[in-house]
Design an enzyme around this catalytic site. Structure first.
Site, short mmCIF file in Angstrom:
data_model
loop_
_atom_site.label_atom_id
_atom_site.label_comp_id
_atom_site.label_asym_id
_atom_site.label_seq_id
_atom_site.Cartn_x
_atom_site.Cartn_y
_atom_site.Cartn_z
N CYS A 135 18.00 25.47 49.07
CA CYS A 135 18.17 26.05 50.55
C CYS A 135 19.34 26.74 50.91
O CYS A 135 20.45 26.31 50.47
CB CYS A 135 17.91 24.77 51.52
N LEU A 136 19.28 27.86 51.42
CA LEU A 136 20.46 28.58 51.66
C LEU A 136 21.39 27.81 52.69
O LEU A 136 22.72 28.16 52.64
CB LEU A 136 20.29 29.97 52.32
N HIS B 131 11.99 23.95 58.44
CA HIS B 131 13.45 24.32 59.30
C HIS B 131 12.98 24.39 60.81
O HIS B 131 13.72 24.24 61.74
CB HIS B 131 13.82 25.59 58.83
N GLY C 207 13.24 33.28 51.33
CA GLY C 207 12.83 32.81 52.86
C GLY C 207 13.99 32.57 53.60
O GLY C 207 15.19 32.16 53.18
N GLN D 218 18.37 29.10 60.87
CA GLN D 218 19.52 29.29 59.72
C GLN D 218 20.47 30.16 60.19
O GLN D 218 21.64 30.08 59.55
CB GLN D 218 18.85 29.51 58.52
N HIS E 163 8.50 24.81 53.41
CA HIS E 163 9.86 24.51 53.48
C HIS E 163 10.39 25.20 54.78
O HIS E 163 11.14 24.73 55.56
CB HIS E 163 10.67 25.06 52.34
N GLU E 164 9.78 26.44 55.00
CA GLU E 164 10.28 27.20 55.94
C GLU E 164 10.08 26.48 57.41
O GLU E 164 10.68 26.54 58.35
CB GLU E 164 9.99 28.86 56.09
O1 GNR Z 1 15.77 30.71 48.48
C1 GNR Z 1 15.40 29.87 48.73
N1 GNR Z 1 14.46 29.44 47.52
C2 GNR Z 1 13.63 28.18 47.60
C3 GNR Z 1 13.58 27.64 46.42
C4 GNR Z 1 12.67 26.57 46.31
C5 GNR Z 1 11.91 26.09 47.35
C6 GNR Z 1 12.15 26.74 48.56
C7 GNR Z 1 13.25 27.81 48.52
S1 GNR Z 1 13.35 28.46 50.17
C8 GNR Z 1 15.09 29.05 49.84
C9 GNR Z 1 15.56 29.81 51.09
C10 GNR Z 1 15.96 29.01 52.23
O2 GNR Z 1 16.38 28.17 52.27
N2 GNR Z 1 14.94 29.07 53.32
O3 GNR Z 1 14.95 28.34 54.29
NI NI Z 2 15.94 26.45 53.53
#
Ligand code: GNR
Ligand code: NI
Length: 188
Positions: free
Chosen positions: A113-114, A159, A46, A51, A155-156
Site C-alpha cells: 500500500c502506498l 480505504h 490504485g 490517501q 483494497h481500495e
Molecule cells: O500499488 C499498489 N499495489 C498493490 C499491490 C497488491 C495489492 C494492492 C495494491 S494497491 C497499491 C496502491 C494502494 O495503496 N492503493 O490504495
Molecule cells: Ni492502499
C-alpha cells in the site's frame, strides 16, 4: 494537474469513512486528474482519495501503470537479448463504488500500500466480486471483477471505509509492520 502528498500510516486521517460524491463537476475531474498523476508518480496500481487527504468515495486504478513514453528496457535474461515494451495504460475511475456478490471462495495475495510503504503481507479476500459504481458524469455501471482487479478494488474500497490492508493481519503482525515503518522512517 499536480502530484499530491500521500498520507502514510499511522496518520489517523486514513481511518476516516469517506462520504459519497454528490456533485459530478469540474472539481471532481480535477481531483481525479491529480489522483492519477500522484498514483503514476508513486508507481502504484490504485489510489483512494483519502490517501491524498480527500475524504470522498473516489478511486482510481490502473493495473498497467508503466509510462508509455518510457524507453524500452533492455534486458538479456535467459541469454536472449530483448526489450520490455511498456504496455498501454488502462486508467479506470470508480465513484461511489459498491461491492456486490463477493465470492465465498477466497484467495491470498501479497499486498502492499502506498500509505504503508515497503511493507508487504498476504491478505485473504473473496477471489471475485461484482462492482457497481458511477463514472465522472454520474452514470451508473456494474461489472464482474476477478484476479488482480478483484484484489485491487477490494483494497481500495477498504480505504473508503477507513481500513488498511494491515488491519486484516493479526495484531502481532500489524504491530510488527507499524514498528518497521517507524524504524524505516527514523533511519531515513
Ligand atoms: O500499488 C499498489 N499495489 C498493490 C499491490 C497488491 C495489492 C494492492 C495494491 S494497491 C497499491 C496502491 C494502494 O495503496 N492503493 O490504495
Ligand atoms: Ni492502499
Amino acid at each position: 494537474m499536480a502530484i499530491r502528498e500521500i498520507i502514510e500510516a499511522p496518520d489517523p486521517r486514513l481511518k476516516t469513512v469517506s462520504v459519497p460524491v454528490e456533485t459530478f463537476d469540474a472539481e471532481l475531474k480535477a481531483l481525479v486528474d491529480d489522483m492519477f498523476e500522484t498514483m503514476y508518480a508513486a508507481n502504484g496500481i490504485g489510489l483512494a482519495a483519502i490517501q491524498i487527504g480527500i475524504p470522498q468515495r473516489v478511486l482510481v486504478i490502473d493495473l498497467q501503470p508503466d509510462d508509455p513514453d518510457a524507453e524500452p528496457e533492455p534486458c538479456d535474461h535467459d541469454g536472449h537479448h530483448h526489450t520490455h515494451q511498456p504496455t498501454k495504460r488502462e486508467p479506470r475511475v470508480f465513484i461511489n463504488p459498491e461491492i456486490l456478490d463477493p465470492s465465498v471462495e477466497t484467495k491470498a495475495y501479497q499486498e502492499g500500500c502506498l500509505s504503508v510503504p515497503d511493507i508487504y503481507a498476504d491478505v485473504d479476500r473473496p477471489s471475485t466480486c461484482r462492482v457497481r459504481w458511477q463514472d465522472l458524469e454520474g452514470n451508473a455501471h456494474e461489472e464482474a471483477m476477478d484476479d488482480m482487479m478483484a484484489v485491487c478494488i477490494q483494497h481500495e474500497m477498504d480505504h473508503l471505509n477507513g481500513i488498511l490492508f494491515i488491519d486484516h493481519l493479526s495484531r502481532l503482525k500489524r504491530n510488527m509492520a507499524l514498528k518497521k515503518l517507524d524504524k524505516m522512517r527514523k533511519a531515513a
